[in-house]
Scaffold this active site. Structure first.
Site, mmCIF file in Angstrom:
data_model
loop_
_atom_site.group_PDB
_atom_site.id
_atom_site.type_symbol
_atom_site.label_atom_id
_atom_site.label_comp_id
_atom_site.label_asym_id
_atom_site.label_seq_id
_atom_site.Cartn_x
_atom_site.Cartn_y
_atom_site.Cartn_z
ATOM 1 C CG ASP A 14 -61.925 -11.364 -31.340
ATOM 2 O OD1 ASP A 14 -60.741 -10.615 -31.030
ATOM 3 O OD2 ASP A 14 -63.104 -10.334 -31.128
ATOM 4 C CG ASP A 56 -64.205 -11.395 -27.420
ATOM 5 O OD1 ASP A 56 -63.680 -9.856 -27.645
ATOM 6 O OD2 ASP A 56 -65.229 -11.378 -27.974
ATOM 7 C CG HIS A 58 -65.285 -12.251 -23.104
ATOM 8 N ND1 HIS A 58 -65.474 -10.788 -23.154
ATOM 9 C CD2 HIS A 58 -66.222 -13.054 -23.756
ATOM 10 C CE1 HIS A 58 -65.811 -10.765 -24.318
ATOM 11 N NE2 HIS A 58 -66.516 -11.703 -24.901
ATOM 12 C CB SER A 64 -70.641 -9.522 -24.255
ATOM 13 O OG SER A 64 -69.820 -11.154 -23.474
ATOM 14 C CG HIS A 75 -68.234 -15.598 -26.850
ATOM 15 N ND1 HIS A 75 -69.408 -14.750 -26.094
ATOM 16 C CD2 HIS A 75 -67.408 -14.990 -27.092
ATOM 17 C CE1 HIS A 75 -69.773 -12.891 -26.117
ATOM 18 N NE2 HIS A 75 -68.300 -13.214 -26.673
ATOM 19 C CE LYS A 100 -61.546 -7.254 -29.113
ATOM 20 N NZ LYS A 100 -62.830 -8.487 -29.151
ATOM 21 C CD GLU A 107 -69.338 -6.624 -26.096
ATOM 22 O OE1 GLU A 107 -67.854 -7.257 -25.253
ATOM 23 O OE2 GLU A 107 -70.234 -7.782 -25.648
ATOM 24 C CB ALA A 135 -67.788 -11.419 -36.324
ATOM 25 C CB CYS A 139 -64.446 -7.821 -32.739
ATOM 26 S SG CYS A 139 -64.573 -8.226 -31.583
#
Length: 193
Positions: A14, A56, A58, A64, A75, A100, A107, A135, A139
């Site tokens: 990420d 990520d 999304h 989330s 985000h 992902k 999530e 982070a 993740c």
């Protein structure tokens, strides 16, 4: 010292504009890991060992997000600037992307959750996974836990992770948990190519 060898792969979690300082969900000091992660990537690529790069990815109505009942600001919406890699983090064409948390209702902190990562690792004969990125306390932690649970040996790149730290010691506790579950911590100077 740890010798990287056939059967090893690198996973970089990420590194996206929204997770860097100034982004929608900036990780404090997140930009500090970019140069070291690029060095890890160069080392693995020079040996032709697989490098996986997660993002990520999304939908705009992801669960989330606060406005949809989650705990995070909006985000890493797929296809937006925030979801892209920063310009100072060039990703090689040979790196294998893993997207992902791509559906509104699920999530996925772990790179294994709802993705083809485990299948790709097994098909490539990977036995040991080196994990860094953002982070530490979300993740990275969940990816490491799932990797260990799936039977992979996992090394956590201590110099290539940073934590969100909603509570001041979340990152430290995450590292302790990963080690307790069987992960090994390493730094770039510990690796022999």
């Amino acid at each position: 010292m740890i010798t990287i060898q056939p059967g090893d792969a690198l996973l970089v979690s990420d590194i996206q504009n929204d997770f860097l300082p100034g982004g929608a969900l900036g990780v404090p000091g997140g930009d500090e890991v970019l140069p070291v992660l690029l060095r890890y990537m160069g080392l693995f690529e020079s040996k032709k060992y697989p490098v996986f790069v997660t993002r990520d990815w999304h939908p705009p109505n992801h669960c989330s997000f606060r406005e949809h009942g989650g705990i995070w600001p909006v985000h890493c919406v797929a296809g937006t600037h925030g979801a892209e890699h920063p310009p100072n983090f060039p990703v090689s064409a040979s790196a294998l992307p893993i997207h992902k948390a791509t559906t509104p209702e699920a999530e996925a902190y772990s790179a294994f959750e709802g993705t083809s990562l485990e299948t790709q690792l097994r098909n490539a004969g990977i036995r040991r996974l080196f994990v860094g990125g953002l982070a530490t306390d979300y993740c990275v932690l969940n990816t490491v836990k799932d990797g260990l649970a799936a039977g992979f040996n996992v090394c956590v790149l201590l110099d290539g992770i940073r934590a969100v730290n909603l509570r001041p010691d979340d990152g430290e506790k995450a590292v302790e948990e990963m080690v307790h579950k069987g992960a090994v911590t390493v730094r770039l100077e510990d690796l022999v190519g």
